[in-house]
Scaffold this active site. Sequence first.
Site, PDB file in Angstrom:
ATOM      1  N   GLY A 180     -30.673 119.873 -26.517  1.00 30.34           N
ATOM      2  CA  GLY A 180     -30.490 119.177 -25.237  1.00 30.34           C
ATOM      3  C   GLY A 180     -29.070 119.345 -24.730  1.00 30.34           C
ATOM      4  O   GLY A 180     -28.109 119.263 -25.499  1.00 30.34           O
ATOM      5  N   GLU A 237     -39.855 116.766 -18.483  1.00 35.13           N
ATOM      6  CA  GLU A 237     -39.084 117.866 -17.878  1.00 35.13           C
ATOM      7  C   GLU A 237     -39.938 118.698 -16.903  1.00 35.13           C
ATOM      8  O   GLU A 237     -39.604 119.840 -16.616  1.00 35.13           O
ATOM      9  CB  GLU A 237     -38.514 118.767 -18.983  1.00 35.13           C
ATOM     10  CG  GLU A 237     -37.663 118.054 -20.019  1.00 35.13           C
ATOM     11  CD  GLU A 237     -36.356 117.499 -19.459  1.00 35.13           C
ATOM     12  OE1 GLU A 237     -35.802 118.089 -18.518  1.00 35.13           O
ATOM     13  OE2 GLU A 237     -35.911 116.443 -19.953  1.00 35.13           O
TER      14      GLU A 237
HETATM   15  C1  SIN Z   1     -31.739 118.748 -21.146  1.00 30.77           C
HETATM   16  O1  SIN Z   1     -31.238 117.630 -21.206  1.00 30.77           O
HETATM   17  O2  SIN Z   1     -31.616 119.546 -22.108  1.00 30.77           O
HETATM   18  C2  SIN Z   1     -32.540 119.212 -19.978  1.00 30.77           C
HETATM   19  C3  SIN Z   1     -32.107 118.674 -18.666  1.00 30.77           C
HETATM   20  C4  SIN Z   1     -32.218 117.189 -18.519  1.00 30.77           C
HETATM   21  O3  SIN Z   1     -33.241 116.596 -18.894  1.00 30.77           O
HETATM   22  O4  SIN Z   1     -31.277 116.576 -17.998  1.00 30.77           O
END
Ligand code: SIN
Length: 177
Positions: free
Chosen positions: A10, A88
């Site tokens: 993430g 997502e």
């Molecule tokens: C992530 O956090 O890796 C993906 C983008 C998000 O959910 O802000």
Amino acid sequence: MVSKSPWIFGYGSLMWRPDFPFVQSRIGYIRGWRRVFWQGSTDHRGTPDAPGRVVTIIADERENCIGMAYHIAPERYGETIEILDYREKGGYRLEVLPVVFENNEQVFASVYIATPDNPEFLGQAEPEKIARQISTSRGPSGPNDEYVIKLARALRKIGANDPHVFEVERWVRSLKI
Ligand code: SIN
């Protein structure tokens, strides 16, 4: 050594609000990628009429994107991806990329990336313009500026410097006053 157990990496909200079961988290980075506020958000931090802006990553061989890698119990990987695919769904798709840890150990991890071909992609803009859009946006997950402030905080907590995020954060904070 390459681990066979699944990892999720993430770099945005998944850094500060993973909200799924994991057995271990580790700071890591993906080589050759840059974090940018170029993705529109109509389902979390904005609405279809007034999209917010959230981060995605773009390939840039001069940069490394630091974030948090989560080790998932193999038997929980399927349900975790189901939760995250839903969360997502606003333009992100799953890719597998190598993540490097501080001790140089490397694993392959699933990463959600919003590429320019998704309908909500907004693309490049000046940090001030990005911040102005963010400061007036809000969606079902809350105000868009909260996303920026929490991301900046999560990066500082792990000692990471991300000039783009910090510049947008400075603008967002100045527009709050
Ligand atoms: C992530 O956090 O890796 C993906 C983008 C998000 O959910 O802000």
